[in-house]
Design a protein around this motif. Structure first.
Motif, mmCIF file in Angstrom:
data_model
loop_
_atom_site.group_PDB
_atom_site.id
_atom_site.type_symbol
_atom_site.label_atom_id
_atom_site.label_comp_id
_atom_site.label_asym_id
_atom_site.label_seq_id
_atom_site.Cartn_x
_atom_site.Cartn_y
_atom_site.Cartn_z
ATOM 1 N N ASP A 298 -21.174 85.015 72.323
ATOM 2 C CA ASP A 298 -20.394 86.054 71.661
ATOM 3 C C ASP A 298 -19.186 85.422 70.970
ATOM 4 O OD1 ASP A 298 -22.128 87.930 72.607
ATOM 5 O OD2 ASP A 298 -20.845 88.610 74.254
ATOM 6 N N GLY A 299 -19.019 85.714 69.699
ATOM 7 C CA GLY A 299 -17.886 85.170 68.957
ATOM 8 C C GLY A 299 -18.094 83.769 68.430
ATOM 9 N N GLY A 300 -19.269 83.173 68.661
ATOM 10 C CA GLY A 300 -19.539 81.846 68.123
ATOM 11 C C GLY A 300 -19.618 81.878 66.601
ATOM 12 N N ARG A 301 -19.466 80.700 65.999
ATOM 13 C CA ARG A 301 -19.415 80.623 64.530
ATOM 14 C C ARG A 301 -20.580 79.837 63.954
ATOM 15 N NH1 ARG A 301 -13.842 77.395 63.632
ATOM 16 N NH2 ARG A 301 -13.215 79.090 65.032
ATOM 17 N N ILE A 302 -20.849 80.095 62.695
ATOM 18 C CA ILE A 302 -21.897 79.401 61.961
ATOM 19 C C ILE A 302 -21.245 78.631 60.825
ATOM 20 C CG2 ILE A 302 -24.038 79.639 60.643
ATOM 21 C CD1 ILE A 302 -24.366 82.399 62.058
ATOM 22 N N VAL A 303 -21.597 77.372 60.683
ATOM 23 C CA VAL A 303 -20.992 76.489 59.683
ATOM 24 C C VAL A 303 -22.107 75.962 58.780
ATOM 25 C CG1 VAL A 303 -19.608 74.415 59.300
ATOM 26 C CG2 VAL A 303 -19.201 75.841 61.334
ATOM 27 N N VAL A 304 -21.930 76.156 57.480
ATOM 28 C CA VAL A 304 -22.983 75.787 56.524
ATOM 29 C C VAL A 304 -22.392 74.932 55.408
ATOM 30 C CG1 VAL A 304 -24.830 76.646 55.042
ATOM 31 C CG2 VAL A 304 -24.040 78.040 56.966
ATOM 32 N N PRO A 305 -22.727 73.652 55.330
ATOM 33 C CA PRO A 305 -22.332 72.863 54.152
ATOM 34 C C PRO A 305 -23.219 73.220 52.965
ATOM 35 C CG PRO A 305 -23.545 71.490 55.713
ATOM 36 C CD PRO A 305 -23.412 72.834 56.347
ATOM 37 N N ALA A 306 -22.600 73.528 51.815
ATOM 38 C CA ALA A 306 -23.372 73.959 50.649
ATOM 39 C C ALA A 306 -22.562 73.713 49.388
ATOM 40 C CB ALA A 306 -23.729 75.437 50.756
ATOM 41 N N GLU A 307 -23.203 73.238 48.334
ATOM 42 C CA GLU A 307 -22.480 72.897 47.101
ATOM 43 C C GLU A 307 -22.054 74.116 46.286
ATOM 44 O OE1 GLU A 307 -24.591 69.946 44.767
ATOM 45 O OE2 GLU A 307 -23.339 68.408 45.698
ATOM 46 N N LEU A 308 -22.906 75.102 46.148
ATOM 47 C CA LEU A 308 -22.632 76.339 45.394
ATOM 48 C C LEU A 308 -22.180 76.092 43.950
ATOM 49 C CD1 LEU A 308 -20.663 78.448 48.060
ATOM 50 C CD2 LEU A 308 -23.130 78.027 47.878
ATOM 51 N N PRO A 309 -22.908 75.316 43.174
ATOM 52 C CA PRO A 309 -22.511 75.130 41.776
ATOM 53 C C PRO A 309 -22.601 76.417 40.957
ATOM 54 C CG PRO A 309 -24.684 74.192 42.162
ATOM 55 C CD PRO A 309 -24.112 74.521 43.503
ATOM 56 N N GLU A 310 -23.413 77.381 41.414
ATOM 57 C CA GLU A 310 -23.543 78.661 40.704
ATOM 58 C C GLU A 310 -22.689 79.762 41.319
ATOM 59 O OE1 GLU A 310 -27.653 79.715 40.569
ATOM 60 O OE2 GLU A 310 -28.259 77.899 39.497
ATOM 61 N N GLY A 311 -21.789 79.406 42.216
ATOM 62 C CA GLY A 311 -20.967 80.422 42.855
ATOM 63 C C GLY A 311 -21.799 81.349 43.703
ATOM 64 N N ALA A 312 -21.631 82.668 43.505
ATOM 65 C CA ALA A 312 -22.422 83.639 44.259
ATOM 66 C C ALA A 312 -23.850 83.707 43.757
ATOM 67 C CB ALA A 312 -21.778 85.018 44.183
ATOM 68 N N GLY A 313 -24.074 83.306 42.497
ATOM 69 C CA GLY A 313 -25.379 83.399 41.867
ATOM 70 C C GLY A 313 -25.290 84.183 40.573
ATOM 71 N N ARG A 314 -26.273 83.997 39.697
ATOM 72 C CA ARG A 314 -26.174 84.543 38.345
ATOM 73 C C ARG A 314 -27.139 85.686 38.055
ATOM 74 N NH1 ARG A 314 -26.459 78.455 35.849
ATOM 75 N NH2 ARG A 314 -24.453 77.704 36.628
ATOM 76 N N GLY A 315 -28.064 85.980 38.939
ATOM 77 C CA GLY A 315 -29.012 87.061 38.701
ATOM 78 C C GLY A 315 -28.438 88.415 39.079
ATOM 79 N N ASP A 316 -29.180 89.473 38.740
ATOM 80 C CA ASP A 316 -28.724 90.823 39.055
ATOM 81 C C ASP A 316 -28.549 91.017 40.564
ATOM 82 O OD1 ASP A 316 -28.757 91.476 36.392
ATOM 83 O OD2 ASP A 316 -30.692 92.512 36.458
ATOM 84 N N GLY A 317 -29.518 90.530 41.345
ATOM 85 C CA GLY A 317 -29.427 90.665 42.791
ATOM 86 C C GLY A 317 -28.230 89.934 43.356
ATOM 87 N N GLU A 318 -27.991 88.725 42.851
ATOM 88 C CA GLU A 318 -26.854 87.939 43.329
ATOM 89 C C GLU A 318 -25.524 88.610 42.989
ATOM 90 O OE1 GLU A 318 -29.494 86.739 41.826
ATOM 91 O OE2 GLU A 318 -30.094 84.774 42.606
ATOM 92 N N ARG A 319 -25.451 89.230 41.794
ATOM 93 C CA ARG A 319 -24.214 89.921 41.421
ATOM 94 C C ARG A 319 -23.971 91.144 42.306
ATOM 95 N NH1 ARG A 319 -25.703 88.130 36.146
ATOM 96 N NH2 ARG A 319 -26.970 89.998 35.768
ATOM 97 N N ARG A 320 -25.033 91.850 42.639
ATOM 98 C CA ARG A 320 -24.872 93.002 43.526
ATOM 99 C C ARG A 320 -24.432 92.562 44.919
ATOM 100 N NH1 ARG A 320 -30.494 95.690 41.388
ATOM 101 N NH2 ARG A 320 -29.656 96.547 39.444
#
Length: 407
Positions: A298-320
């Motif tokens: 309970d309360g543990g964390r998740i850590v994800v290394p990721a580059e994200l050159p596109e930010g949140a994403g560029r498609g309609d689904g990603e924008r939503r």
């Protein structure tokens, strides 16, 4: 240790932590082209060459840049088989199954499809036409698919948050489909049903709905692969349901790792192509926390290394997805609000909010820390900066291709 980051890796050292690494058993890699040839020669149901006739218009739906499918090799095999059935190359259209993701650019299409890039068109969900209904929901398809005499698909059978495993009919009905079926299958009512779970095919209402939609769409033949840490592990061809069942069994054997449920932190690796944007990257967090076994206390964390050159994403689904998370004051409030409904693509915000109610998510090493912070998550420069000293840490180097299961 090294964890994937983009097309490369990042060195991670946690000397003050008790670290356990979840490495799935994996398996021996196979040559994708040779495996595909064997699968097409011994398919589930009639051979593809027997399902087509000279003069047929054939639509082949392939995966997009978010899937590491060897589509160039699979197309080589499929086009050769279609030729044996009397179908001219000029009568084949390759539709890139984008769903609501962004279109692929010319360079990406050439990289993915090689000499077959000239046959390809990006799917446009706004242009999809209705071909039938499932549970009263319209099944819409790209016009090239709807008008084809025969429909063929490639696909990657890999763990999927809702379908259990991807691939099969999903490449066509979602990848080359319209918003209604995406809205229906990805809505809160469907995602709340028993059996809609990572790694489950049998008794999964989401998977079953996609399969029935595949019948309406007329998916005639699928050629899919599955993969593990070593690369492509297996291929199967023929009727779409049987293809998924066969490769899901192979994947479960290769990817399952029994774990306890008492870790302070899970470090989840992603890498390219999934770490191009936050929408895809958050799969790592939801696969960890919403699978068969959540390894976090309970309360543990998740850590994800990721580059994200596109930010949140560029498609309609990603924008939503971005709009929902960035506009929320808390994960609990967002989750309750989205239980009332949301647009296609926003379902990833719904499942992320579900995780964030119980666990903090840290995204490290990214080019888009501001986007991460906007979306109710935490940005850090490194994995080390996101993990507290003295933590019991589970490292999952390939989180999207590891099934954490009960001991």
């Amino acid at each position: 240790m090294e964890l994937p980051l983009g097309d490369g890796a990042v060195d991670v050292s946690l000397p003050d932590c008790d670290v356990t690494v979840a490495d799935p058993p994996g398996g021996d890699a196979v040559d994708p082209r040779e495996a595909a040839k064997r699968a097409v020669a011994d398919p589930h149901g009639p051979p593809l060459a027997d399902r087509v006739a000279p003069g047929d218009d054939v639509a082949v739906v392939v995966t997009d840049v978010t899937r590491a499918t060897p589509d160039d090799a699979l197309l080589d095999v499929l086009l050769a088989e279609l030729k044996d059935g009397g179908v001219d190359r000029a009568d084949v259209t390759v539709v890139i199954g984008l769903g609501l993701h962004r279109p692929m650019d010319d360079a990406e299409v050439r990289s993915a499809l090689g000499e077959h890039a000239d046959l390809a068109v990006n799917h446009d969900p706004d242009a999809a036409v209705e071909v039938g209904r499932v549970d009263g929901c319209p099944v819409e398809l790209n016009p090239a698919v709807a008008d084809a005499n025969r429909v063929v698909s490639t696909g990657m059978v890999e763990p999927h948050q809702y379908a259990g495993f991807s691939g099969g009919a999903k490449t066509v009905v979602v990848g080359a489909g319209g918003e209604p079926i995406i809205r229906y299958t990805h809505g809160p009512d469907m995602l709340a049903r028993d059996g809609v779970r990572l790694g489950r095919v049998a008794g999964n209402p989401f998977r079953e709905t996609l399969d029935r939609a595949g019948d309406v769409a007329g998916v005639d033949f699928s050629l899919n692969v599955t993969h593990g840490p070593s690369g492509i592990l297996d291929a199967a061809a023929g009727d779409h349901r049987a293809v998924v069942r066969e490769l899901a069994a192979s994947a479960r054997d290769a990817l399952s790792v029994p774990v306890a449920a008492d870790y302070d932190a899970v470090v989840a690796g992603v890498g390219a192509p999934k770490d191009a944007n936050l929408y895809q990257t958050t799969r790592a967090a939801t696969y960890v926390a919403l699978g068969d076994q959540n390894p976090l206390r309970d309360g543990g964390r998740i850590v994800v290394p990721a580059e994200l050159p596109e930010g949140a994403g560029r498609g309609d689904g990603e924008r939503r997805f971005h709009d929902r998370l960035s506009g929320a004051s808390s994960a609990a409030e967002l989750y309750d609000e989205m239980r009332e409904g949301y647009g296609p693509g926003a379902q990833r915000a719904f499942v992320v909010a579900r995780v964030l109610r119980d666990h903090d998510v840290y995204v490290t090493n990214s080019r888009s820390p501001g986007v991460v912070e906007e979306c109710l998550m935490h940005a850090r420069d490194s994995v080390e900066a996101a993990v507290e000293d003295g933590s019991d840490v589970l490292v999952v180097p390939d989180a999207l291709n590891t099934l954490l299961v009960r001991p």
